[in-house]
Write an enzyme that holds these catalytic residues in place. Structure first.
Site, PDB file in Angstrom:
ATOM      1  N   ASP A 553       4.659  -6.980   0.536  1.00  0.00           N
ATOM      2  CA  ASP A 553       5.528  -5.551   0.507  1.00  0.00           C
ATOM      3  C   ASP A 553       7.008  -5.834   0.378  1.00  0.00           C
ATOM      4  O   ASP A 553       7.120  -6.905   0.760  1.00  0.00           O
ATOM      5  CB  ASP A 553       4.926  -4.854   1.657  1.00  0.00           C
ATOM      6  CG  ASP A 553       5.268  -3.476   1.942  1.00  0.00           C
ATOM      7  OD1 ASP A 553       5.631  -2.954   1.154  1.00  0.00           O
ATOM      8  OD2 ASP A 553       5.455  -2.909   3.160  1.00  0.00           O
ATOM      9  N   THR A 555       9.512  -3.260   2.236  1.00  0.00           N
ATOM     10  CA  THR A 555      10.010  -2.732   3.450  1.00  0.00           C
ATOM     11  C   THR A 555       9.585  -3.852   4.626  1.00  0.00           C
ATOM     12  O   THR A 555       8.469  -3.622   4.990  1.00  0.00           O
ATOM     13  CB  THR A 555       9.923  -1.341   3.691  1.00  0.00           C
ATOM     14  OG1 THR A 555      10.383  -0.647   2.565  1.00  0.00           O
ATOM     15  CG2 THR A 555      10.901  -0.682   4.690  1.00  0.00           C
TER      16      THR A 555
END
Length: 906
Positions: A553, A555
């Protein structure tokens, strides 16, 4: 205050006014309710229909008088004189009838809400309807739910048919105004602040309240009843907010699962055969002695492996359950039931509950909700990065869907719960991740076996085959040698030859391997526990060691999940720091084109003065240890700190801004103009020593730059068209990298400046007149803010590539932001971009290197003959060797990608 859905036509209002008598006035209702008026027509429009919303007062409401109501109405009207006259005239013409008819309206609303519904009467909507609403998250989806529900309203008690019919008519009229398809009304083209937009805002607020009161039999101000029968019926109808735990395996079941290992099966067979042969084939007069020892030792080793594996997995199951229950017991939320606010656990929340959320507690939303009105000043802003990967705060208005798993970081609000548990967005993800019994199959099967045990099983089979061939060969050779060449009696020696063959097979099977693997994994499990990593199953310890691909991912994983200033354009120079280990301030300090100290001092003062008191940062040395408030302002304050200035000291030493010491008595001399979505900027004016004011401004780059006529270059010079275009070009380049841009500007004002005067030429973003003091500004800087890469990421990804591990970025963020981070991290290389492309943006990538979630889903899923969605592994195998970045992806897309990579044979 909470508004209740109601419309009354002007004609019926006039008739009801004529019929009223003084005896019919309900003083309690008049005292407890204010009347807000929304007029959908101007002075020239014949009085056809006036939309009325009855507003129940709360602890924070203004005085409940007709004058207060009129003042409240006028305060909600647009400030623009071009619209204000028509709106004010219409309101004034209707206020008299509204005030006199207050009791009639109150009676209608109470009757409308208090229709007698028998216990356990079916709701007019289904769980699927509400779940689809939370999935679509559009105003049209809400309208479709209301349209379906209006047609399915339950029967009412005798004498209440008119109230039911009235409710149905009002909902149908509201649905018609909102529209049920994405092509309706062209509301997306509405001008900000226009009457159409204001009317639509009221319509969505009314729609949310209608869903609460009429459809889900709840009241925004009182919530549902706290009756156990009603709550249990809601659970039966719409489900519970608790995700069903996976059924715990019994100890015997875990033992049975452990015995399924191929090596253990061979050892059990060999042990039994060994015991039988050794104890039953003794020659006459021969004693067994320790003949059983070898077979028993084999079976004992199998028993130890099985018991150790089952015991550890059994204990881990209960440790995980205890941790989960402890977490659930501490997760409580404030809901309104029977008119009282109470605290309940997340698991006890049901559909129809009114959830009270406050950003001061950084409240995580436990279920999918609809935001109720009226809108609070400043609005509600949600952090949806946990679901979408988008670090930008999302503003919510009444009628908008608020997803479970997101966090309120600004504002407060009341929400109507519409989907819980497995029917909510976060609930479905949780059920899939934790393998809940609530989760239904989706065709993504085949990922259960860990890589180590797949390899061990393969080796065991190979050993078994080789050992069996060797045993057969030994048996055949002994038989040929003994019976053909030596003439031995088959009856006497055949058993001996079988025993030798079994012995060869037993020697070939590594009986110590399963025990060695189990003990190694057990030690690894305990070590990970000491490092706060709970391992539910032993085989999970070695899974990462066999990884060939990492899907990461963005963030909070590659990035720090903290907005940070990474670029600034000032004094005609662009300063962009691409080194994640260095702050922008440090980069500017060592730059040969460093701006003059006077420019940097003005920029840091501007930031310190023109930020909210609620936004604070704390530093230990050069490292920020804590922050509160708006993430964008936190980024600006941290930037000023990296330039060597303490923003709190600058605030405290500025007259008209200081809250401390001797200067605090002059705080009233400062003039704050708060941020608003209509202006898209914020300003703060402070008095100067020589007289007059200096107003500091910050806001959206295109808005503030349009108001600048001069620029700061050591001195103040004219901002010509070429310079303006150059600044706009830099701003566009920042945006293509996924940055947010802000312009910092200021202006010196003479003494006695009128802070309420309007500009005749400059308009706000919503079309209203701008404040004169916020025009003719001096451009100071353009700042680019992004969620930066963690300093250690580049080295970690480089090590992964050197170890033969591929890395892919999977995020819900926009393509340009994803590409920027992927290129900085080293996931994307120069050869991934088209030849001759200078900018590292999504548009310049080669085919299939980047893909958006909706395109990815369309390519890897096909529809079968039954109309069901089916995963296409062959289509996936054509895509994944080229894919490096998956942007705007949902959690389901991430699961699909991981499954496809696991099952691929390429």
């Amino acid at each position: 205050m909470v508004k209740t859905f109601m419309e009354v036509s002007a004609e019926s209002d006039d008739k009801s006014t004529e019929k009223m008598t003084a005896d019919s006035v309900d003083e309690n209702n008049v005292d407890e309710e204010n009347v807000d008026v929304d007029v959908a027509a101007d002075e020239k429009t014949p009085p056809q229909k006036i939309s009325l919303e009855i507003t129940s007062g709360d602890a924070d409401a203004e005085a409940n008088t007709p004058e207060a109501s009129a003042e409240s109405v006028s305060s909600q009207s647009p400030r623009s004189p071009r619209m204000g006259g028509a709106l004010a005239a219409a309101i004034d013409s209707s206020l008299r009838s509204i005030q006199s008819a207050g009791s009639v309206l109150s009676h209608m609303v109470n009757a409308f809400l208090q229709v007698n519904v028998a216990p356990k009467t079916p709701f007019p909507v289904t769980t699927k309807d509400l779940s689809d609403l939370s999935n679509d998250r559009t105003h049209q989806a809400l309208a479709r739910v209301l349209e379906k529900a209006a047609a399915n309203l339950p029967p009412c008690a005798p004498g209440e048919e008119e109230e039911l019919k009235s409710a149905r008519v009002k909902i149908e009229a509201l649905v018609k105004r909102i529209g049920t398809s994405e092509d309706d009304a062209g509301h997306g083209m509405m001008k900000s602040g226009s009457m159409q937009e204001l009317q639509r805002g009221h319509d969505m607020e009314s729609a949310a309240n209608a869903l609460a009161t009429v459809i889900l039999r709840s009241r925004p101000e009182d919530g549902i009843t706290n009756d156990a029968v009603d709550i249990e019926f809601r659970r039966e109808t719409f489900g519970t907010n608790a995700i069903a735990d996976k059924k715990l395996d019994s100890f015997l079941k875990l033992c049975w699962d452990a015995v399924q290992d191929f090596v253990l099966i061979m050892l059990i067979v060999l042990g039994i055969i060994g015991l039988v042969v050794e104890t039953t084939t003794l020659k006459e007069g021969e004693k067994c002695g320790a003949c059983w020892l070898e077979g028993f030792a084999i079976l004992l080793s199998v028993l130890i492996v099985v018991l150790v594996t089952a015991s550890i997995d059994y204990a881990k199951q209960f440790a995980f359950i205890r941790l989960t229950r402890s977490l659930h017991e501490t997760n409580t939320k404030a809901v309104v039931r029977n008119g009282h606010q109470m605290s309940v656990t997340d698991d006890d929340i049901v559909v129809g509950d009114i959830l009270s959320v406050n950003a001061h507690n950084l409240a995580s939303i436990p279920a999918d909700c609809i935001l109720l009105g009226p809108p609070i000043s400043g609005g509600l802003k949600m952090d949806e990065s946990s679901l979408t990967g988008e670090s930008k705060l999302i503003s919510k208005k009444p009628g908008d869907v608020v997803l479970s798993g997101t966090t309120a970081v600004q504002g407060s609000a009341k929400m109507l719960v519409i989907a819980v548990g497995i029917n909510s967005v976060a609930g479905r993800i949780k059920a899939r991740v934790y393998d809940s019994t609530d989760h239904e199959g989706d065709g993504l099967d085949g990922d259960e076996d860990s890589p180590l045990f797949v390899k061990l099983e393969k080796i065991a089979k190979q050993i078994g085959i080789a050992g069996t061939l060797a045993a057969l060969l030994s048996f055949v050779v002994n038989c040929i040698k003994g019976f053909l060449f030596e003439g031995l009696s088959p009856r006497q020696y055949i058993i001996d030859y079988i025993v030798v063959a079994i012995t060869v097979l037993a020697v070939a099977v590594p009986e110590g391997l399963p025990l060695a693997v189990t003990l190694a994994l057990a030690f690894s499990s305990n070590k990970m526990m000491k490092e706060q990593n709970l391992v539910k199953h032993l085989d999970a310890c070695e899974t990462m060691g066999c990884a060939t691909t990492i899907c990461t991912d963005k963030t909070g994983t590659l990035t720090s999940n903290k907005m940070t200033a990474r670029s600034i354009y000032t004094n005609g120079t662009d300063f962009t720091c691409n080194d994640p280990s260095m702050s922008l301030g440090d980069f500017i300090k060592i730059s040969p084109d460093r701006p003059k100290d006077s420019i940097l001092t003005l920029i840091t003062t501007l930031i310190a003065v023109d930020t909210m008191d609620e936004t604070t940062v704390e530093f230990e040395g050069d490292k920020m240890t804590a922050s509160t408030g708006n993430p964008t302002e936190v980024a600006l304050l941290a930037f000023a700190q990296s330039l060597g200035e303490n923003c709190q000291d600058l605030r405290d030493s500025t007259r008209g801004r200081s809250l401390k010491g001797a200067l605090s008595e002059f705080l009233v001399e400062g003039k704050q103009i708060e941020f608003s979505s209509a202006r898209k900027m914020m300003s703060w004016a402070v008095p100067k020593v020589e007289g007059g004011y200096r107003i500091y401004c910050k806001g959206a780059s295109e808005v503030v730059l349009a108001r600048c006529t001069t620029q700061l270059t050591g001195s103040t010079t004219e901002l010509d068209d070429d310079t303006r275009q150059r600044i706009l070009g830099v701003s566009e380049a920042y945006n293509r990298r996924g940055m947010r841009t802000l312009v910092l500007a200021y202006r010196d004002l003479p003494g006695g400046a009128d802070f309420d005067a309007k500009s005749a030429n400059i308009l706000n973003a919503d079309g209203t007149e701008a404040l004169e003091v916020e025009t003719n500004l001096t451009f100071a800087a353009l700042v680019g803010i992004e969620d930066p890469l963690r300093p250690e990421v580049q080295g970690a990804i480089k090590q992964c590539y050197e170890a033969g591990i591929d890395v892919r970025l999977v995020t819900g963020d926009s393509p340009n932001t994803a590409v920027s981070i992927a290129y900085q991290a080293g996931i994307l290389k120069d050869f991934h971009f088209a030849d001759g492309s200078d900018e590292k943006i999504a548009a310049n990538l080669k085919p299939n290197v980047l893909m958006e979630g909706k395109v990815f889903r369309r390519k890897v899923y096909q529809i079968d003959d039954d109309g069901e969605k089916e995963f296409d592994q062959a289509a996936f195998d054509k895509i994944w060797p080229h894919l490096r970045v998956l942007a705007r992806s949902s959690p389901d897309d991430k699961l699909t990608l991981a499954h496809g990579l696991n099952q691929s044979t390429l």
